[in-house]
Design a protein around this motif. Sequence first.
Motif, PDB file in Angstrom:
ATOM      1  N   TYR A 250      -3.174  14.223   0.596  1.00 20.74           N
ATOM      2  CA  TYR A 250      -4.144  14.913   1.454  1.00 20.74           C
ATOM      3  C   TYR A 250      -4.203  14.269   2.844  1.00 20.74           C
ATOM      4  CZ  TYR A 250      -8.718  16.247   3.297  1.00 20.74           C
ATOM      5  OH  TYR A 250      -9.739  16.691   4.104  1.00 20.74           O
ATOM      6  N   ILE A 251      -4.321  12.948   2.887  1.00 21.14           N
ATOM      7  CA  ILE A 251      -4.421  12.242   4.168  1.00 21.14           C
ATOM      8  C   ILE A 251      -3.126  12.371   4.957  1.00 21.14           C
ATOM      9  CG2 ILE A 251      -4.670   9.952   5.221  1.00 21.14           C
ATOM     10  CD1 ILE A 251      -6.550   9.263   2.875  1.00 21.14           C
TER      11      ILE A 251
ATOM     12  N   ASP B 298      -1.463  -8.680   1.753  1.00 19.16           N
ATOM     13  CA  ASP B 298      -0.495  -8.024   0.880  1.00 19.16           C
ATOM     14  C   ASP B 298       0.672  -7.505   1.720  1.00 19.16           C
ATOM     15  OD1 ASP B 298       0.940  -6.414  -0.870  1.00 19.16           O
ATOM     16  OD2 ASP B 298      -0.832  -5.498  -1.767  1.00 19.16           O
ATOM     17  N   GLU B 299       1.854  -8.090   1.533  1.00 23.40           N
ATOM     18  CA  GLU B 299       3.016  -7.735   2.347  1.00 23.40           C
ATOM     19  C   GLU B 299       3.671  -6.433   1.911  1.00 23.40           C
ATOM     20  OE1 GLU B 299       5.610 -11.087   2.881  1.00 23.40           O
ATOM     21  OE2 GLU B 299       3.975 -12.358   3.649  1.00 23.40           O
ATOM     22  N   ASN B 300       3.100  -5.759   0.926  1.00 27.96           N
ATOM     23  CA  ASN B 300       3.541  -4.399   0.620  1.00 27.96           C
ATOM     24  C   ASN B 300       3.074  -3.420   1.687  1.00 27.96           C
ATOM     25  OD1 ASN B 300       4.920  -4.699  -1.958  1.00 27.96           O
ATOM     26  ND2 ASN B 300       2.914  -5.241  -2.790  1.00 27.96           N
TER      27      ASN B 300
ATOM     28  N   LEU C 174       1.956  -1.816   8.228  1.00 25.63           N
ATOM     29  CA  LEU C 174       1.205  -1.655   9.470  1.00 25.63           C
ATOM     30  C   LEU C 174      -0.197  -1.089   9.265  1.00 25.63           C
ATOM     31  CD1 LEU C 174       1.328  -1.855  12.583  1.00 25.63           C
ATOM     32  CD2 LEU C 174       2.315   0.453  12.608  1.00 25.63           C
ATOM     33  N   ASP C 175      -0.317  -0.055   8.443  1.00 28.77           N
ATOM     34  CA  ASP C 175      -1.599   0.639   8.264  1.00 28.77           C
ATOM     35  C   ASP C 175      -2.318   0.198   6.996  1.00 28.77           C
ATOM     36  OD1 ASP C 175      -1.647   2.651  10.507  1.00 28.77           O
ATOM     37  OD2 ASP C 175       0.281   3.157   9.599  1.00 28.77           O
ATOM     38  N   TYR C 176      -3.647   0.293   7.044  1.00 33.23           N
ATOM     39  CA  TYR C 176      -4.527   0.041   5.895  1.00 33.23           C
ATOM     40  C   TYR C 176      -4.508  -1.418   5.424  1.00 33.23           C
ATOM     41  CZ  TYR C 176      -6.007   4.865   5.337  1.00 33.23           C
ATOM     42  OH  TYR C 176      -6.585   6.089   5.540  1.00 33.23           O
ATOM     43  N   ILE C 177      -3.896  -2.303   6.181  1.00 31.91           N
ATOM     44  CA  ILE C 177      -3.942  -3.731   5.866  1.00 31.91           C
ATOM     45  C   ILE C 177      -5.380  -4.228   5.899  1.00 31.91           C
ATOM     46  CG2 ILE C 177      -3.273  -6.018   6.724  1.00 31.91           C
ATOM     47  CD1 ILE C 177      -0.759  -4.567   7.898  1.00 31.91           C
ATOM     48  N   ASP C 178      -6.091  -3.789   6.944  1.00 31.28           N
ATOM     49  CA  ASP C 178      -7.480  -4.206   7.144  1.00 31.28           C
ATOM     50  C   ASP C 178      -8.391  -3.696   6.039  1.00 31.28           C
ATOM     51  OD1 ASP C 178      -6.941  -1.613   8.102  1.00 31.28           O
ATOM     52  OD2 ASP C 178      -7.194  -2.236  10.192  1.00 31.28           O
ATOM     53  N   HIS C 179      -8.254  -2.425   5.676  1.00 35.61           N
ATOM     54  CA  HIS C 179      -9.098  -1.845   4.630  1.00 35.61           C
ATOM     55  C   HIS C 179      -8.814  -2.491   3.264  1.00 35.61           C
ATOM     56  CE1 HIS C 179     -10.291   0.939   7.638  1.00 35.61           C
ATOM     57  NE2 HIS C 179      -9.141   1.573   7.670  1.00 35.61           N
TER      58      HIS C 179
ATOM     59  N   LEU D  33       6.182   5.151   8.610  1.00 35.00           N
ATOM     60  CA  LEU D  33       5.521   3.895   8.247  1.00 35.00           C
ATOM     61  C   LEU D  33       4.139   4.157   7.646  1.00 35.00           C
ATOM     62  CD1 LEU D  33       6.380   1.687  11.359  1.00 35.00           C
ATOM     63  CD2 LEU D  33       7.467   1.630   9.104  1.00 35.00           C
ATOM     64  N   PHE D  34       3.425   5.104   8.258  1.00 34.20           N
ATOM     65  CA  PHE D  34       2.094   5.464   7.770  1.00 34.20           C
ATOM     66  C   PHE D  34       2.173   5.985   6.338  1.00 34.20           C
ATOM     67  CE2 PHE D  34      -1.268   8.680   7.194  1.00 34.20           C
ATOM     68  CZ  PHE D  34      -2.391   7.901   7.443  1.00 34.20           C
ATOM     69  N   LYS D  35       3.171   6.790   6.060  1.00 35.12           N
ATOM     70  CA  LYS D  35       3.334   7.360   4.713  1.00 35.12           C
ATOM     71  C   LYS D  35       3.499   6.257   3.675  1.00 35.12           C
ATOM     72  CE  LYS D  35       6.332  10.353   1.947  1.00 35.12           C
ATOM     73  NZ  LYS D  35       7.530  11.240   1.955  1.00 35.12           N
ATOM     74  N   LYS D  36       4.339   5.282   3.974  1.00 35.19           N
ATOM     75  CA  LYS D  36       4.563   4.184   3.031  1.00 35.19           C
ATOM     76  C   LYS D  36       3.270   3.426   2.745  1.00 35.19           C
ATOM     77  CE  LYS D  36       7.120  -0.164   2.531  1.00 35.19           C
ATOM     78  NZ  LYS D  36       5.912  -1.020   2.459  1.00 35.19           N
ATOM     79  N   ASP D  37       2.526   3.124   3.810  1.00 34.32           N
ATOM     80  CA  ASP D  37       1.300   2.341   3.651  1.00 34.32           C
ATOM     81  C   ASP D  37       0.196   3.123   2.953  1.00 34.32           C
ATOM     82  OD1 ASP D  37       2.406   0.087   4.800  1.00 34.32           O
ATOM     83  OD2 ASP D  37       1.690   0.553   6.815  1.00 34.32           O
ATOM     84  N   ILE D  38       0.088   4.411   3.266  1.00 36.59           N
ATOM     85  CA  ILE D  38      -0.974   5.212   2.674  1.00 36.59           C
ATOM     86  C   ILE D  38      -0.746   5.373   1.169  1.00 36.59           C
ATOM     87  CG2 ILE D  38      -0.064   7.562   2.939  1.00 36.59           C
ATOM     88  CD1 ILE D  38      -3.583   6.528   3.903  1.00 36.59           C
ATOM     89  N   PHE D  39       0.521   5.469   0.768  1.00 37.70           N
ATOM     90  CA  PHE D  39       0.801   5.585  -0.667  1.00 37.70           C
ATOM     91  C   PHE D  39       0.657   4.242  -1.378  1.00 37.70           C
ATOM     92  CE2 PHE D  39       2.339   9.771   0.316  1.00 37.70           C
ATOM     93  CZ  PHE D  39       2.114  10.482  -0.857  1.00 37.70           C
ATOM     94  N   GLN D  40       0.779   3.139  -0.637  1.00 37.22           N
ATOM     95  CA  GLN D  40       0.493   1.829  -1.233  1.00 37.22           C
ATOM     96  C   GLN D  40      -1.009   1.658  -1.442  1.00 37.22           C
ATOM     97  OE1 GLN D  40       2.423  -0.516  -2.486  1.00 37.22           O
ATOM     98  NE2 GLN D  40       0.729  -1.927  -2.876  1.00 37.22           N
ATOM     99  N   PHE D  41      -1.794   2.056  -0.447  1.00 38.02           N
ATOM    100  CA  PHE D  41      -3.247   1.908  -0.540  1.00 38.02           C
ATOM    101  C   PHE D  41      -3.816   2.800  -1.643  1.00 38.02           C
ATOM    102  CE2 PHE D  41      -7.664   2.684   0.828  1.00 38.02           C
ATOM    103  CZ  PHE D  41      -8.096   1.380   0.995  1.00 38.02           C
ATOM    104  N   TYR D  42      -3.292   4.020  -1.742  1.00 37.56           N
ATOM    105  CA  TYR D  42      -3.775   4.972  -2.743  1.00 37.56           C
ATOM    106  C   TYR D  42      -2.771   5.111  -3.888  1.00 37.56           C
ATOM    107  CZ  TYR D  42      -7.276   6.386   0.696  1.00 37.56           C
ATOM    108  OH  TYR D  42      -8.318   6.398   1.590  1.00 37.56           O
ATOM    109  N   LYS D  43      -2.222   3.991  -4.321  1.00 39.54           N
ATOM    110  CA  LYS D  43      -1.193   4.052  -5.369  1.00 39.54           C
ATOM    111  C   LYS D  43      -1.747   4.573  -6.694  1.00 39.54           C
ATOM    112  CE  LYS D  43      -1.670  -0.904  -6.339  1.00 39.54           C
ATOM    113  NZ  LYS D  43      -0.949  -2.201  -6.318  1.00 39.54           N
ATOM    114  N   ASP D  44      -3.071   4.477  -6.856  1.00 33.99           N
ATOM    115  CA  ASP D  44      -3.690   5.015  -8.074  1.00 33.99           C
ATOM    116  C   ASP D  44      -4.358   6.371  -7.838  1.00 33.99           C
ATOM    117  OD1 ASP D  44      -2.992   2.715  -9.550  1.00 33.99           O
ATOM    118  OD2 ASP D  44      -4.730   1.652  -8.756  1.00 33.99           O
TER     119      ASP D  44
END
Length: 258
Positions: A236-237, A168-170, A173-178, A218-229
Amino acid sequence: MGICYCVLVIYNKNIKDSISYKMLQRQIPVIVCDNSTIFEDNEQMVKKDQNVYLSMNGNHGLSRAYNCALDWIFKQGINTDDYIVLFDDDTEIPNDFFTKMENVISQKHPDILLPIVKDEMGILSPCRIQNGKVSRLADIDNCSYEEITAINTGMTIRLSLFKDYRYDENFFLDYIDHHFLKDMKKKDVSIEIVDTLIQQQLSIWTDDSQKALDRLVLFKKDIFQFYKDDKKTAHYILWKRKIRYMLKYKKISILWKC
């Protein structure tokens, strides 16, 4: 059936300074995806070593680099029962890594193989995802299939999983693996932990507070993509990471700059 390529993504680094590349090129063909934004003479050196060089024409993130490598592989008509392995550019690879991976592949034919990765705090990967939150494991044997997740370092993946799937190219850098493992478990793929140990240094720390802040953005963008719901968990993270950065760099401004 076996490991056909290692995919190595580099960023603003001369390939000759990559610990991973030095160790890998003696063992397995390497696909180097170059995300660099400054000129390095990487293409010439990689091709001289008879490895594959793919320029990303700038830094477009880890997901796109992986997908570029996968697209190249599938154009070669490679057997999809073969495997690829993912590595960071600065990972010291244990001498037994490929032997142990190939042994498990030949005996059990799993879809995904995970090495044990440790840092100075203990077991970094595999880890657990429970109630949507990723946490460390004290004991890798104490984790169900539904809970298991891992980082990209050393992850070895059967190519057939990518016949109808791309990263997922959204995610940059982070949470790609998870996110990848979350998707794969929905398909009930087989996952095997292999007892080869990789020592990893924490990459979130740098002596440059501005670089740390850039990394946090960058981390902020990815963390909000992973936890978009689940925006509550994302906040918190993110705040936990902000506080760690604030304490390390002694800059309270970090709390509101990201």
